[in-house]
Design a protein around this motif. Structure first.
Motif, short mmCIF file in Angstrom:
data_model
loop_
_atom_site.label_atom_id
_atom_site.label_comp_id
_atom_site.label_asym_id
_atom_site.label_seq_id
_atom_site.Cartn_x
_atom_site.Cartn_y
_atom_site.Cartn_z
N ASP A 35 -9.41 -24.48 111.75
CA ASP A 35 -8.49 -24.09 110.69
C ASP A 35 -7.04 -24.07 111.17
O ASP A 35 -6.20 -23.34 110.63
N ASP A 36 -6.74 -24.86 112.21
CA ASP A 36 -5.37 -25.10 112.65
C ASP A 36 -4.67 -23.83 113.14
O ASP A 36 -3.48 -23.61 112.89
N VAL A 37 -5.38 -22.97 113.87
CA VAL A 37 -4.79 -21.80 114.52
C VAL A 37 -4.47 -22.18 115.96
O VAL A 37 -5.35 -22.60 116.71
N ARG A 38 -3.21 -22.03 116.35
CA ARG A 38 -2.76 -22.47 117.67
C ARG A 38 -2.45 -21.26 118.55
O ARG A 38 -1.85 -20.27 118.10
N TYR A 39 -2.87 -21.34 119.83
CA TYR A 39 -2.66 -20.26 120.80
C TYR A 39 -1.78 -20.76 121.95
O TYR A 39 -1.77 -21.95 122.29
N HIS A 40 -1.08 -19.80 122.56
CA HIS A 40 -0.27 -20.09 123.75
C HIS A 40 -0.31 -18.87 124.67
O HIS A 40 0.06 -17.77 124.26
N SER A 54 0.87 -15.87 122.26
CA SER A 54 1.50 -16.27 121.01
C SER A 54 0.46 -16.96 120.13
O SER A 54 -0.39 -17.71 120.62
N VAL A 55 0.55 -16.71 118.82
CA VAL A 55 -0.39 -17.27 117.85
C VAL A 55 0.40 -17.89 116.72
O VAL A 55 1.34 -17.28 116.19
N SER A 56 0.03 -19.12 116.37
CA SER A 56 0.65 -19.80 115.23
C SER A 56 -0.41 -20.00 114.15
O SER A 56 -1.47 -20.57 114.41
N ASP A 94 9.45 -19.25 119.78
CA ASP A 94 9.74 -20.33 118.84
C ASP A 94 8.48 -21.13 118.52
O ASP A 94 7.71 -21.49 119.40
N GLY A 95 8.29 -21.36 117.23
CA GLY A 95 7.15 -22.16 116.78
C GLY A 95 5.88 -21.36 116.57
O GLY A 95 4.84 -21.96 116.24
N PHE A 96 5.96 -20.03 116.73
CA PHE A 96 4.77 -19.20 116.58
C PHE A 96 5.02 -18.09 115.57
O PHE A 96 6.15 -17.66 115.35
N SER A 97 3.92 -17.62 114.97
CA SER A 97 4.01 -16.57 113.96
C SER A 97 4.02 -15.18 114.58
O SER A 97 4.53 -14.23 113.98
N LYS A 120 -11.17 -7.45 122.27
CA LYS A 120 -10.42 -7.20 121.04
C LYS A 120 -9.21 -8.11 120.93
O LYS A 120 -8.90 -8.63 119.86
N LEU A 121 -8.54 -8.31 122.06
CA LEU A 121 -7.37 -9.18 122.05
C LEU A 121 -7.78 -10.62 121.75
O LEU A 121 -7.05 -11.34 121.04
N ALA A 122 -8.93 -11.04 122.25
CA ALA A 122 -9.41 -12.40 121.97
C ALA A 122 -9.79 -12.57 120.51
O ALA A 122 -9.97 -13.70 120.04
N SER A 123 -9.92 -11.45 119.79
CA SER A 123 -10.24 -11.49 118.36
C SER A 123 -8.99 -11.36 117.50
O SER A 123 -9.07 -10.93 116.34
N ILE A 124 -7.84 -11.70 118.06
CA ILE A 124 -6.57 -11.54 117.34
C ILE A 124 -6.56 -12.30 116.02
O ILE A 124 -5.96 -11.86 115.04
N ARG A 125 -7.24 -13.43 115.98
CA ARG A 125 -7.31 -14.22 114.75
C ARG A 125 -7.96 -13.40 113.63
O ARG A 125 -7.47 -13.37 112.49
N GLU A 126 -9.07 -12.74 113.95
CA GLU A 126 -9.77 -11.93 112.95
C GLU A 126 -8.89 -10.79 112.47
O GLU A 126 -8.83 -10.49 111.27
N VAL A 127 -8.19 -10.16 113.40
CA VAL A 127 -7.35 -9.01 113.06
C VAL A 127 -6.22 -9.43 112.13
O VAL A 127 -5.95 -8.75 111.11
N VAL A 128 -5.57 -10.54 112.43
CA VAL A 128 -4.39 -10.96 111.67
C VAL A 128 -4.76 -11.58 110.33
O VAL A 128 -4.29 -11.15 109.27
#
Length: 320
Positions: A35-40, A54-56, A94-97, A120-128
């Motif tokens: 679903d086009d979620v980008r991590y850094h 960082s999460v985009s 820059d470039g991240f949400s 929990k941190l690795a589940s940041i996508r679920e949280v956001v």
């Protein structure tokens, strides 16, 4: 098979870094998940105990509820989930949400606690991404409706795509317009969704949310923007009741709804791969049968022999 709520690669990266804090190693990883979620992830030699995540997220469509590129309630959900152990950088990279800062030196050395925190941190996508849905379902658990919500709520779950909720005090109706780019995927998904609805009628699933599929938009989506109702694989509708979001069921329901399209896409691709494998095996068996086949030997006439006669032999035969 349900999708895991945490990013496996992110969790492995975090655990590896936590186990090697005595080594000043620079990290700079970027990757994209479904679903086009980008991590850094960044760790510098200068500050080896500081990790930046960082999460985009996909760009939200106009009808979706979002603030500064984040879903409704995302910041509050992060603060509630992670407490004071993380710092939200404003503005993000820059470039991240969103950008979170983690100081490993301030994390308790207890291994069980640390692993739980990093999971929990690795589940940041679920949280956001599940924040607005969680707000609505929390109110459903208490049989109320959030006063600031409209009758029809749109929530982003894929790039430029949304699903819709109709919140009420006693139930929440969730409708998914199902779209697929590939024509084969569309056919398989339509068949899969019809069977999905049929499976719900089994006695063993009587307590699960009611589910329906229709080729056209359900009545609950009346008033939704016309461009959001184009669905070549039809519409799937779930009705969530208060019993489905009680206690620990809340987080699981939020995650399953947030990733429903990805769940269907996963099984469609698995079905397609399975059929291709079966077809290849069938072709290989046919080729093997052809290779083993032998032509029949020419039958010879019984009690007959053929001898080539010379000129003299022919004259001798005629003289007789």
């Amino acid at each position: 098979m349900m999708l895991q709520s945490h990013s496996r690669f992110l969790l492995q990266t975090l655990l590896t870094r936590a186990q090697n804090l005595d080594k000043a190693v620079e990290l700079d990883y970027q990757w994209i998940e479904f679903d086009d979620v980008r991590y850094h992830v960044q760790v510098t030699m200068k500050n080896p105990n500081i990790l930046l995540l960082s999460v985009s997220l996909p760009n939200p469509p106009p009808e979706a509820m979002s603030f500064d590129g984040l879903p409704l309630g995302a910041i509050e959900a992060i603060k509630t989930t992670y407490g004071t152990g993380f710092q939200i950088l404003d503005p993000p990279r820059d470039g991240f949400s969103l950008t979170l800062k983690l100081n490993f030196s301030k994390v308790r050395p207890d291994e069980a606690y640390r692993n739980s925190l990093l999971t929990k941190l690795a589940s940041i996508r679920e949280v956001v991404m599940g924040a607005p849905l969680k707000i609505i379902l929390k109110h459903l658990a208490s049989r109320t409706v959030a006063p600031e919500l409209d009758r029809l709520v749109a929530i982003m779950h894929r790039p430029n795509e949304t699903f819709f909720l109709v919140p009420q005090a006693d139930k929440v109706t969730v409708a998914f317009p199902m779209r697929f780019k590939d024509s084969v995927d569309t056919i398989l998904a339509t068949s899969f969704l019809k069977q999905f609805v049929e499976a719900r009628r089994a006695a063993s699933l009587s307590s699960a949310p009611s589910c329906s599929w229709s080729p056209t938009a359900p009545q609950e989506l009346e008033g939704a923007p016309k461009e959001t109702l184009s669905a070549n694989a039809g519409f799937v509708t779930f009705v969530i009741m208060p019993r489905h979001v009680e206690g620990e069921k809340l987080d699981r329901t939020v995650w399953n709804l947030s990733t429903f399209h990805a769940y269907v896409s996963y099984h469609v691709k698995c079905s397609e791969g399975f059929m291709h494998t079966r077809m290849r095996r069938r072709v290989e068996s046919m080729i093997q049968a052809l290779d083993q086949a032998k032509p029949l030997e020419k039958t010879r006439s019984m009690n007959k022999s053929f001898k080539r006669l010379g000129f003299n032999d022919a004259n001798h035969t005629n003289s007789k």
